[in-house]
Enzyme design. Structure first.
Site, mmCIF file in Angstrom:
data_model
loop_
_atom_site.group_PDB
_atom_site.id
_atom_site.type_symbol
_atom_site.label_atom_id
_atom_site.label_comp_id
_atom_site.label_asym_id
_atom_site.label_seq_id
_atom_site.Cartn_x
_atom_site.Cartn_y
_atom_site.Cartn_z
ATOM 1 N N HIS A 104 0.833 -1.213 0.000
ATOM 2 C CA HIS A 104 0.000 0.000 0.000
ATOM 3 C C HIS A 104 0.859 1.250 0.000
ATOM 4 C CE1 HIS A 104 1.130 0.312 4.211
ATOM 5 N NE2 HIS A 104 0.850 -0.979 4.300
ATOM 6 N N HIS A 115 -0.315 4.064 5.020
ATOM 7 C CA HIS A 115 0.444 4.259 6.250
ATOM 8 C C HIS A 115 1.847 3.697 6.024
ATOM 9 C CE1 HIS A 115 -0.917 0.075 6.695
ATOM 10 N NE2 HIS A 115 0.140 -0.089 7.487
ATOM 11 N N GLU A 133 6.568 1.377 2.985
ATOM 12 C CA GLU A 133 7.059 0.078 3.428
ATOM 13 C C GLU A 133 7.775 -0.638 2.280
ATOM 14 O OE1 GLU A 133 3.564 -1.801 5.001
ATOM 15 O OE2 GLU A 133 3.337 -0.269 6.564
#
Length: 278
Positions: A104, A115, A133
């Site tokens: 994501h 996030h 990430e």
């Protein structure tokens, strides 16, 4: 040909809300099925392309989401938390390519359930640039001399990967219509595309290169509260760069992952200290 697969949940087709991604939510059990089936699609694609061994790391939340009884038995599964290398646990120099499934967009921008490691962080930056990430785990893969061959998720994260690494395969399984809203492919079609993407990535693994590493990075994390930033400032070598931001000068990727984990705990502690009086 050894293939490593890291699987998150927020970037899976058919998933868009916190109710689906948090254990105890009424949609969580359905999300587990969707996550497991996309993982199986990636495993199948890897073996279609000649993989001889596949390791899967459950990389979401408590990291025990995948339905093991339904997982392709040809793959080994790393699960549970905490893990020293978090979303990249089990990734070693024996792997030829890494595949990131269900990923994501980063904190501080658009994307479904965007996030970076902690939903409490407002932003995570390396040398002043917002990172995801995907970025951090790609750096860790490089420490093991492993390239990232495939990233799947929404249009935002795939667009970021396309811009940064044109040789990495991407599969867009949904389009962001807000933080918790999406226009998603049907899960069955998403799985077909992921299987095909995994095939392409594994077949060209020998031609891929890991990203370049540096000798030093500045990691900066923007916390949800001043209190959590004050707690994080207590980590040796840390410095406050603003009311809620804490920076760390680091020499290796393992320390980046470790400090992100520690800061996540500080963010949670700081928020709890505030909300218990509200």
């Amino acid at each position: 040909m050894h293939v490593y697969i890291s699987v998150d949940m927020e970037g899976i087709a058919g998933i868009a809300t916190l109710d689906q991604t948090v254990r105890g939510g009424t949609g969580y059990a359905r999300a587990q099925v969707l996550m497991t089936e996309e993982t199986n699609a990636a495993i199948a694609g890897a073996f279609d392309a000649g993989a001889t061994a596949v390791v899967v790391n459950d990389s979401h939340g408590s990291m025990d989401n995948l339905l093991q009884a339904d997982l392709d038995p040809r793959a080994r599964l790393v699960f549970g938390s905490p893990k020293m290398q978090c979303m990249a646990e089990g990734l070693t120099t024996e792997h030829d390519v890494a595949l990131f499934i269900g990923y994501h967009a980063p904190a501080g921008g658009p994307g479904v359930l965007a996030h970076t490691f902690s939903s409490l962080f407002a932003d995570v930056r390396l040398d002043g640039r917002t990172v995801s990430e995907t970025d951090i785990n790609t750096l860790y893969a490089a420490t093991q001399s492993v390239p990232v061959g495939l990233v799947t998720g929404d249009d935002i994260i795939c667009g970021l990967v396309d811009a940064a690494s044109p040789t990495t395969e991407t599969v867009v399984v949904k389009t962001a219509h807000g933080w918790s809203a999406t226009n998603s492919l049907p899960p069955t079609l998403a799985r077909e595309k992921i299987r095909e993407g995994a095939q392409r990535a594994v077949r060209k693994a020998d031609s891929l290169k890991p990203v370049e590493l540096r000798d030093e990075w500045v990691l900066e994390i923007v916390h949800p509260t001043t209190t959590s930033a004050e707690l994080a400032e207590g980590v040796p070598g840390s410095r406050r760069t603003s009311d809620r931001a804490v920076a760390h000068r680091l020499g290796n990727v393992e320390d980046i992952l470790g400090l992100i984990t520690v800061n996540a705990q500080m963010a949670s502690s700081g928020l709890r200290s505030l909300t218990k009086w509200m």
